[in-house]
Motif scaffolding. Sequence first.
Motif: not given
Length: 336
Positions: A267, A271-272, A316
Motif C-alpha cells: 500500500q 499502488k493502483e 487498489a
Amino acid sequence: MMTTRRRGRLSAAAALMAAVAFLVGACGGAGSGSSAAAVTATAPAARFKVSSMLKPSSPALGVIDDKTPWQYGIVTKFTKEAGRAPDIREYYSNWGDDFDTEGNAFLWQHSRLPMMALVPSDTPLADIAAGRDDAYVRHLANQIAAYDGPLALSFAGEMNGPWNSWGPEHAKPAAFVAAWKRVHDIFTAQGVTNVIWVWTPHVVDSGTTAKLRPYYPGDSYVDWVGLIGYYGPLDGVAFSSLFTPTLRQISDFSSKPVLIAETGVAQNKSKEAHIRDLFQGAAKAGVIGIVWYDQRKDWPGSKQLMDWRISSSVGALAAFKVESSRSGFGHSFKDG
C-alpha cells in the motif's frame, strides 16, 4: 517472503519408517545413501496424472497465506473481494510435516489447485541430498500419491535468497540441485504422477544477486518456473525492472512455463498504478498465472509492516478487479 521455520515433527508412521531405513542402512540397503532411483517403489502409482495441466490455456489467478489448506477463509475472503474465486491456493508446509490429504482434497473438490511450498527449515540441503531424510521423503511421496488430485509442489523456494537458512550464505547451488533431484527421484520411484514441480527463485534484485542457472535442476526435473517478487519499498516499481531481468536470465537455460508464484503490491500512493503495471506486464510476458500474497506482513529484513492485501484501499481493489479481468486472468484447472 519465506522465512526460516522450525522443523515439524515426523508422524509416528514416518518415524517408524525412519527406524526401518536405519536398520536397512546398517545392512547396506537403500537407506545407506544409495541412489534414490535404486529404491524399489512400494506405493501404487497415483491415479491422477498432471500431464494435461502443465500448459494451461489461459492464465490463472491464485492466493497464498500462512494458513493450512483446511483454513479456507482466505479463499472465501478473496472470492468476495476480487469478484471471482482463486484458481490456485498456495500454502506453506514445514519439512517433516505430514501431507494434509483431506485439506488438499477439499481444495481440489472446490476447484482450487493446491500448491504446497515445502520449506526445509533448519534441515541442511546437504543432508537431504545425502539421503539422510529419505524415509520422510518416501513417506511424503506415498501420502501425496494416495491423494486423488493434483498438487503443485515448490521445494526450498527462494533458494537464492540470503535471508533463508538454505540460501546462498548457508548452502551452495550444487547442494540445492542435489537435494531437489534426490526428492524428485524418490517421488518418481514411488510412482507419483500427480505432482507439478515448481522451481521458485526470488527475482534477481539488489538484495538477491546470485546467478540463477547454477540453481536450476534441469528441464527433466522441472514443470513450471515460479517467480517470487514484490512491488515494495526497495525494488518493485515496475514489471520491467522487477520481473523482466529475471525472465531474460531464465530464458537462457529454460523454456518452461512461468508462474508468478508469490507477489503483492504494498500500500502506497502508487499502488493502483503498480497493480495495473503488474497485470499488463504479466500478460505481455505470457506468464501462466499470478499468485497473490493477500496479507499484511513485515518487509523481509525489517520491521516495516506492509499491507499487500488487494483490499488495502478502495482504489487498489478496483484496480485489481479491473486489471485481472482485462488481462484475462482466471483459469479453471478442472476444466482444462
